[in-house]
Design an enzyme around this catalytic site. Structure first.
Site, PDB file in Angstrom:
ATOM      1  N   LYS A   4      62.174  36.868  15.364  1.00  0.00           N
ATOM      2  CA  LYS A   4      62.582  36.884  13.950  1.00  0.00           C
ATOM      3  C   LYS A   4      63.965  36.271  13.745  1.00  0.00           C
ATOM      4  O   LYS A   4      64.218  35.667  12.713  1.00  0.00           O
ATOM      5  CB  LYS A   4      62.474  38.282  13.348  1.00  0.00           C
ATOM      6  CG  LYS A   4      63.499  39.260  13.839  1.00  0.00           C
ATOM      7  CD  LYS A   4      63.289  40.625  13.215  1.00  0.00           C
ATOM      8  CE  LYS A   4      64.030  41.696  13.988  1.00  0.00           C
ATOM      9  NZ  LYS A   4      65.470  41.523  14.153  1.00  0.00           N
ATOM     10  N   ARG A  11      72.526  39.990  26.913  1.00  0.00           N
ATOM     11  CA  ARG A  11      72.967  40.957  25.902  1.00  0.00           C
ATOM     12  C   ARG A  11      73.036  42.337  26.514  1.00  0.00           C
ATOM     13  O   ARG A  11      72.125  42.751  27.216  1.00  0.00           O
ATOM     14  CB  ARG A  11      71.977  40.949  24.727  1.00  0.00           C
ATOM     15  CG  ARG A  11      72.564  40.350  23.470  1.00  0.00           C
ATOM     16  CD  ARG A  11      71.514  40.208  22.423  1.00  0.00           C
ATOM     17  NE  ARG A  11      71.051  41.503  21.912  1.00  0.00           N
ATOM     18  CZ  ARG A  11      70.304  41.635  20.821  1.00  0.00           C
ATOM     19  NH1 ARG A  11      69.956  40.562  20.148  1.00  0.00           N
ATOM     20  NH2 ARG A  11      69.914  42.817  20.415  1.00  0.00           N
TER      21      ARG A  11
END
Ligand code: ADP
Length: 199
Positions: free
Chosen positions: A17, A137
């Site tokens: 997304k 991350r």
């Protein structure tokens, strides 16, 4: 008549997304408002907000609703969002939907469309594993990923029903090439007449 493109993109972690959101926003000339990006930028810069949310993000928990909504309200009040915006990662639960509704209502606005990126769990897990290697991350550990997917299932999925009742959800098959998926989203938004006068 005013044209607008007030969009929300939703999908599980690893659905792509973020990537698709940037592409769609570019097409319409609207800013992406990604709460995850805002939090990460603050952490990187060592701001007070960053310090407040570091441990929360690392654990894969949600930042408190009121704090998150206040940040989004400030961002949406900026000039570049006056004709539209694409929200990514917010709202993430029903309380945040109510807070966003209240804010938009005050401005006489509402969301035009909710893009739901549909990706099978196995595929999104595979993409997350790749992202963990590529981007490093700090919340892409196995534990934090599993926790975020749980929160998505239990807290974020229910918001889709709310928007479905409003008739503004476009469910998009999120498996395919990047271009194919962008094309599917554009086709769905065009069919709704979203932002036609902006482009
Ligand atoms: P992902 O979709 O992979 O979980 P995001 O970048 O959307 O990544 O979000 C990263 C983290 O930022 C979340 O796990 C959460 O801690 C925080 N966050 C982002 N958006 C929100 C939100 N709307 N409400 C609360 N916390 C949020």
């Amino acid at each position: 008549m005013t044209a607008s493109a007030r969009l929300l993109i939703v999908g599980p972690q690893g659905s792509g997304k973020g990537t698709q959101g940037v592409r769609v926003a570019e097409t319409f000339g609207i800013p992406v408002v990604s709460t995850g990006d805002i939090f990460r930028a603050n952490i990187k810069q060592g701001t007070d907000l960053g310090k407040k949310v570091t441990a929360i993000l690392d654990a894969g928990d949600l930042v408190p609703d009121e704090l998150t909504s206040e940040i989004v309200r400030d961002r949406l009040a900026q000039d570049d969002a006056s004709n539209g915006f694409l929200l990514d990662g917010y709202p993430r639960n029903t309380a945040q939907v109510a807070q966003l509704d209240a804010f938009l209502e005050e401005r006489g606005e509402s969301l035009d469309a909710v893009i739901l990126l549909d990706v099978p769990r196995e595929e999104s897990l595979e993409r997350l594993r790749l992202r963990a290697i590529e981007q490093g991350r700090s919340d892409d550990t196995d534990e934090a990923i599993a926790h975020r997917l749980d929160i998505y299932e239990h807290e974020t999925s229910p918001i889709i029903e709310i928007y479905q009742e409003r008739g503004i959800v476009d469910r998009i098959d999120g498996v395919g090439s990047l271009d194919e998926i962008t094309e599917r989203i554009s086709t769905a938004l065009n069919a709704r007449g979203v932002g036609q006068q902006l482009v």
